[in-house]
Design a protein around this motif. Structure first.
Motif, PDB file in Angstrom:
ATOM      1  N   ALA A 140      16.336 -29.004 -25.042  1.00  0.00           N
ATOM      2  CA  ALA A 140      15.507 -30.103 -25.540  1.00  0.00           C
ATOM      3  C   ALA A 140      15.440 -31.236 -24.525  1.00  0.00           C
ATOM      4  N   LEU A 141      16.567 -31.534 -23.878  1.00  0.00           N
ATOM      5  CA  LEU A 141      16.606 -32.618 -22.891  1.00  0.00           C
ATOM      6  C   LEU A 141      15.809 -32.244 -21.636  1.00  0.00           C
ATOM      7  N   VAL A 142      15.948 -31.001 -21.179  1.00  0.00           N
ATOM      8  CA  VAL A 142      15.187 -30.565 -20.010  1.00  0.00           C
ATOM      9  C   VAL A 142      13.694 -30.586 -20.310  1.00  0.00           C
ATOM     10  N   SER A 143      13.310 -30.110 -21.480  1.00  0.00           N
ATOM     11  CA  SER A 143      11.896 -30.123 -21.865  1.00  0.00           C
ATOM     12  C   SER A 143      11.352 -31.545 -21.925  1.00  0.00           C
ATOM     13  N   ALA A 144      12.167 -32.474 -22.453  1.00  0.00           N
ATOM     14  CA  ALA A 144      11.733 -33.871 -22.537  1.00  0.00           C
ATOM     15  C   ALA A 144      11.597 -34.485 -21.155  1.00  0.00           C
ATOM     16  N   ALA A 145      12.487 -34.115 -20.234  1.00  0.00           N
ATOM     17  CA  ALA A 145      12.372 -34.610 -18.862  1.00  0.00           C
ATOM     18  C   ALA A 145      11.111 -34.062 -18.197  1.00  0.00           C
ATOM     19  N   ARG A 146      10.836 -32.793 -18.418  1.00  0.00           N
ATOM     20  CA  ARG A 146       9.642 -32.188 -17.816  1.00  0.00           C
ATOM     21  C   ARG A 146       8.365 -32.776 -18.417  1.00  0.00           C
ATOM     22  N   ALA A 147       8.403 -33.099 -19.690  1.00  0.00           N
ATOM     23  CA  ALA A 147       7.235 -33.717 -20.321  1.00  0.00           C
ATOM     24  C   ALA A 147       6.936 -35.084 -19.721  1.00  0.00           C
ATOM     25  N   ARG A 148       7.946 -35.680 -19.091  1.00  0.00           N
ATOM     26  CA  ARG A 148       7.774 -36.985 -18.433  1.00  0.00           C
ATOM     27  C   ARG A 148       7.650 -36.844 -16.919  1.00  0.00           C
ATOM     28  N   GLY A 149       7.248 -35.662 -16.473  1.00  0.00           N
ATOM     29  CA  GLY A 149       6.973 -35.440 -15.058  1.00  0.00           C
ATOM     30  C   GLY A 149       8.089 -34.813 -14.266  1.00  0.00           C
ATOM     31  N   GLY A 150       9.222 -34.514 -14.886  1.00  0.00           N
ATOM     32  CA  GLY A 150      10.340 -33.916 -14.168  1.00  0.00           C
ATOM     33  C   GLY A 150      10.077 -32.471 -13.798  1.00  0.00           C
ATOM     34  N   ARG A 151      10.809 -31.984 -12.790  1.00  0.00           N
ATOM     35  CA  ARG A 151      10.710 -30.597 -12.336  1.00  0.00           C
ATOM     36  C   ARG A 151      12.050 -29.915 -12.508  1.00  0.00           C
ATOM     37  N   LEU A 152      11.998 -28.620 -12.755  1.00  0.00           N
ATOM     38  CA  LEU A 152      13.205 -27.797 -12.864  1.00  0.00           C
ATOM     39  C   LEU A 152      13.159 -26.718 -11.804  1.00  0.00           C
ATOM     40  N   GLU A 153      14.201 -26.638 -10.983  1.00  0.00           N
ATOM     41  CA  GLU A 153      14.366 -25.572  -9.996  1.00  0.00           C
ATOM     42  C   GLU A 153      15.541 -24.718 -10.455  1.00  0.00           C
ATOM     43  N   ALA A 154      15.287 -23.764 -11.363  1.00  0.00           N
ATOM     44  CA  ALA A 154      16.339 -22.889 -11.875  1.00  0.00           C
ATOM     45  C   ALA A 154      16.538 -21.711 -10.935  1.00  0.00           C
ATOM     46  N   GLY A 155      17.735 -21.123 -10.974  1.00  0.00           N
ATOM     47  CA  GLY A 155      18.044 -20.010 -10.091  1.00  0.00           C
ATOM     48  C   GLY A 155      18.099 -20.414  -8.637  1.00  0.00           C
ATOM     49  N   THR A 156      18.403 -21.671  -8.395  1.00  0.00           N
ATOM     50  CA  THR A 156      18.441 -22.227  -7.042  1.00  0.00           C
ATOM     51  C   THR A 156      19.767 -22.936  -6.847  1.00  0.00           C
ATOM     52  N   ALA A 157      20.601 -22.455  -5.962  1.00  0.00           N
ATOM     53  CA  ALA A 157      21.925 -23.039  -5.753  1.00  0.00           C
ATOM     54  C   ALA A 157      21.869 -24.162  -4.729  1.00  0.00           C
ATOM     55  N   ALA A 158      22.533 -25.269  -5.032  1.00  0.00           N
ATOM     56  CA  ALA A 158      22.713 -26.345  -4.062  1.00  0.00           C
ATOM     57  C   ALA A 158      23.856 -25.960  -3.129  1.00  0.00           C
ATOM     58  N   THR A 159      23.605 -26.022  -1.820  1.00  0.00           N
ATOM     59  CA  THR A 159      24.610 -25.578  -0.846  1.00  0.00           C
ATOM     60  C   THR A 159      25.327 -26.742  -0.168  1.00  0.00           C
ATOM     61  N   ARG A 160      24.626 -27.825   0.083  1.00  0.00           N
ATOM     62  CA  ARG A 160      25.280 -29.020   0.635  1.00  0.00           C
ATOM     63  C   ARG A 160      24.326 -30.200   0.560  1.00  0.00           C
TER      64      ARG A 160
END
Length: 343
Positions: A140-160
């Motif tokens: 619900a929180l991710v959907s609400a962030a995306r509804a306000r212009g946020g982006r989701l990069e799932a399946g993507t690991a932060a390396t540094r």
């Protein structure tokens, strides 16, 4: 380029992202898996406030349920079951209860939990406690962030973290560089991996716990029941959820034995418990700060990097997400977080 990149799409990262987007920031969330998996997906989901928790996290825990009521009013998809909790056999001092806690006798316990075979002579009732489905809240929180212009990069690991002239300018990931003015590290015990190269040892380590999902008779458990050896509640879908700290080996055989013991204890406690059957059991790795207190705030060695690591993240998600977002977007220090700083 995002104003804020949040590393970690668990319940803390999702809350930070939603609250930052709500304040007008452009937000990107990056996670090596899907939202609500990891520690969040293996959480018991009990939320409760306390006025007497000592140390840096006390101010956050004091308003935890109040902040969830605020969040649920803002987002209809944030659903909380406000059924209260019953606790006995643990460390709760029965002679000096803080406001919002009530000592109840066996008859009162039986009225609240009519399926208990042997109600305790005394228990602590906290009517203001609630329970949530952590992955559903995260979605619900991710959907609400995306509804306000946020982006989701799932399946993507932060390396540094990418640093230039003493300031973080983005996050290097398995899909490339994500540029950002501020990076929030909300990836649980993995924060230490990204902070180490910056000269900061964040004392957060994984702490195992068993989470069981069970099927049983309807309304077998009415409140959140917490005893010395087991916690159990009814989940949103009518199934049961149970949790217990875990110190054994994480082998399949040991997990099966532990799950059997927990299921057996529920069967002993509740009439109809013999009908309970195990649907699944997992060992979850909770991010546990060394002293138990939240680690929240900017890193002292480099500008633009911010840490948000704590236990219990589910309990503190609503208040911590709001305060972290306000600090980052408005550039002001929250008094409630002054004792939680990484330094």
């Amino acid at each position: 380029m995002a104003d804020v990149v949040v590393v970690g799409a668990g319940i803390i990262g999702a809350s930070v992202a939603y609250h930052a987007a709500r304040l007008g920031a452009t937000v990107t969330i990056v996670d090596k898996a899907l939202p609500g998996t990891g520690a969040t997906g293996e959480s018991f989901g009990w939320i409760g406030a306390s006025q007497r928790v000592p140390g840096p996290g006390g101010a956050l825990r004091a308003v935890a349920t109040q902040e969830y009521r605020r969040l649920a009013a803002e987002l209809p998809d944030v659903r909380v079951s406000w059924r209260g909790s019953l606790q006995w056999g643990g460390p709760e001092p029965l002679g000096d209860l803080e406001p919002g806690r009530h000592l109840v006798d066996a008859e009162q316990v039986a009225a609240m939990e009519p399926n208990l075979r042997t109600p305790p002579a005394r228990a602590v009732h906290i009517p203001g406690d609630g329970a949530v489905d952590p992955p559903a809240i995260t979605d619900a929180l991710v959907s609400a962030a995306r509804a306000r212009g946020g982006r989701l990069e799932a399946g993507t690991a932060a390396t540094r973290l990418r640093v230039a002239r003493g300031r973080v300018v983005g996050v290097e990931t398995t899909s490339g560089l994500l540029e950002s003015g501020t990076v929030v590290l909300a990836n649980g015990a993995d924060v230490a991996v990204l902070c180490g190269p910056l000269g900061v040892a964040v004392p957060v380590a994984p702490s195992p716990a068993i989470l069981l999902r069970l099927a049983g008779p309807p309304d077998l458990v009415r409140t959140v029941v917490a005893t010395r050896d087991v916690e159990v509640r009814t989940a949103r879908d009518g199934e049961l959820v149970s949790a217990v700290g875990y110190a054994g080996e994480t082998t399949a055989a040991e997990l099966a034995r532990s799950a059997g013991r927990i299921r057996g204890r529920i069967s002993e406690m509740f009439r109809g418990g013999e009908e309970v059957r195990l649907l699944g059991a997992r060992v979850g790795m909770r991010p546990m700060p060394a002293d138990g207190h939240p680690v929240i705030g900017p890193l002292p060695t480099v500008r633009g990097a911010y840490v948000a690591a704590m236990h219990s993240g589910v309990t503190l998600a609503a208040v911590a997400g709001r305060l972290v977002a306000e600090e980052i977007v408005h550039g002001v220090d929250a008094p409630e977080l002054r004792g939680c700083r990484p330094r």
